[in-house]
Design a protein around this motif. Structure first.
Motif, PDB file in Angstrom:
ATOM      1  N   LEU A 120      -1.983   8.714   2.146  1.00 51.63           N
ATOM      2  CA  LEU A 120      -2.589   8.202   0.915  1.00 51.63           C
ATOM      3  C   LEU A 120      -2.722   6.685   0.954  1.00 51.63           C
ATOM      4  O   LEU A 120      -3.608   6.124   0.324  1.00 51.63           O
ATOM      5  N   ALA A 121      -1.831   6.016   1.675  1.00 51.86           N
ATOM      6  CA  ALA A 121      -1.852   4.552   1.754  1.00 51.86           C
ATOM      7  C   ALA A 121      -2.957   4.028   2.647  1.00 51.86           C
ATOM      8  O   ALA A 121      -3.230   2.841   2.664  1.00 51.86           O
TER       9      ALA A 121
ATOM     10  N   ALA B 160       1.226   4.087  -2.903  1.00 49.37           N
ATOM     11  CA  ALA B 160       0.931   5.487  -2.590  1.00 49.37           C
ATOM     12  C   ALA B 160       2.075   6.411  -2.988  1.00 49.37           C
ATOM     13  O   ALA B 160       1.838   7.567  -3.334  1.00 49.37           O
TER      14      ALA B 160
ATOM     15  N   ALA C 125       1.582   7.784  -6.420  1.00 44.18           N
ATOM     16  CA  ALA C 125       0.305   8.466  -6.651  1.00 44.18           C
ATOM     17  C   ALA C 125       0.516   9.794  -7.373  1.00 44.18           C
ATOM     18  O   ALA C 125       1.544  10.450  -7.237  1.00 44.18           O
TER      19      ALA C 125
ATOM     20  N   LYS D  63       0.825  -1.211   0.000  1.00 46.68           N
ATOM     21  CA  LYS D  63       0.000   0.000   0.000  1.00 46.68           C
ATOM     22  C   LYS D  63       0.859   1.261   0.000  1.00 46.68           C
ATOM     23  O   LYS D  63       0.583   2.215  -0.725  1.00 46.68           O
TER      24      LYS D  63
ATOM     25  N   ALA E 247       2.388  10.517   1.871  1.00 43.93           N
ATOM     26  CA  ALA E 247       2.294   9.200   1.227  1.00 43.93           C
ATOM     27  C   ALA E 247       1.662   8.185   2.169  1.00 43.93           C
ATOM     28  O   ALA E 247       0.848   7.352   1.730  1.00 43.93           O
TER      29      ALA E 247
END
Length: 119
Positions: A117-118, A38, A41, A34, A114
């Motif tokens: 985002l994960a 991310a 992204a 994950k 990050a």
């Protein structure tokens, strides 16, 4: 990272699950996937590429450690690039010299972004 002993179980830094085998970055296999996803992204492409590379390296080396996790305020202890200092970092602010000047986004904040985002 601390070694696994009878009294101490190593836990994933992201989800808190017990790890069967400790990893250098502190994440379990699912959380690691994950986080890596991310870091690629589109939201992170708005930052300078060399800072994103530093943030990815920081995450891969396990340099981002959660201190406090509430729904609104996730605070992390982040290691400096030379490993001599640590900074308290959230998505909105960082106590590193670049973060205190607040002119540009530092690699520490990008790493925390990050991780957000994960989730």
């Amino acid at each position: 990272m601390r070694a696994k002993t009878a009294n101490h179980k190593v836990r994933c830094l992201k989800c808190g699950r017990t790890l069967r085998s400790p990893s250098p970055d502190g994440y379990g296999p699912k959380c690691r996937r994950k986080v890596r996803r991310a870091t690629k992204a589109a939201e992170l492409t708005q930052h300078k590429p060399h800072l994103v590379e530093k943030a990815v390296e920081l995450l891969e080396q396990g340099g981002v450690i959660p201190l406090r996790d509430t729904r609104k305020n996730r605070v992390f202890l982040v290691v400096s690039s030379d490993g001599s200092e640590t900074y308290r970092t959230a998505r909105a602010a960082c106590t590193c010299p670049a973060g205190l000047r607040a002119l540009h986004m530092c690699a520490h904040r990008i790493a925390v972004h990050a991780l957000d985002l994960a989730s």
